[in-house]
Design a protein around this motif. Sequence first.
Motif: not given
Length: 324
Positions: A231, A233, A242
């Motif tokens: 994961s 961003s 993450d």
Amino acid sequence: MDAALSKDPAQKRALEVLRARIRAVSAPPLSEAAQILVDALGEKYPGGAIVFYGSGASVSKTDDPANVIFDFYVIGETYETLYSSPALRLANRLLPPNVFYFETPSSFGTLRAKVAVLTLAHFEKLAGEKTFHSYFWGRFAQPCRIHGADEAMTARLETALAEAIAMFCRQSAGLMSGAFTPRALWLAGLAASYKAELRAEDETRAGKLLDSYGDWAETVTAPALTLAGLSNSVADGKITLDAPPPSSAFAWRARAVQGAFLSVARLLKGTQTFKGGIDYIAWKIKRHSGIDIGVTEWERRHPLLGAPGAALRYYRLRAKRKGA
């Protein structure tokens, strides 16, 4: 990808993003020279898919096509349909891929290609996380074009290519720390993959390739990491994971050790399958140095035994030129 991970909605979306990006790469018309080669290969391997990849798919846009060695993979359903020779089928299963030299006449002059052969099922295995060494997924993480495949085969190839991108990005992410740009990740991963194959690429090679690929790294890296189960961003052009993965530096060092043995084994096998390869080497020497070593019929029939003599002839001619 793991079956449980494939059910994750975010990963399913990431897979579709990557497949769409792969389709976009395949959509524009091929250059005339590349199309000639694809058509000729389609006649030689009816029913197979042609995957066009590597520097021939990027650098050749501006180069004289007669001075480019194009790279293709032919993907078929079974080795029995690809080869009549049991020995070639066995060699392809034991130490993939079989690589052949291919050339065809054209209005540009003689067009040349390296053609590797795999079945679809073998390609899917080798391009994904089931294969430790980067030889396959490191190549197919880069932009590839699919030609000549029916709808079902195209879908499977798109998924396999997406998984290759995910594997490359996951293993490259283990070389990064903190937030990083997609370009930084790809530069690190490509450099590591070159070392894993004992490829003597200069330090600028990876950057030139990325430049020729346009926005490839920027558009595929984040979804590829998601598909790989990482994961992330994106903010201000940088990616933050993450949960950063463990360092993959040791794995890349192990690949370099493994790659040394694989490179020698593939080179030795290539002397038997790369028919016409000694002519290709002579052509490449003449192109780069202007020295025509000539190739005898005996050397063509016995490339492994003939290679030392051809090499000695080259060094003698080079020394003679320097002396003159």
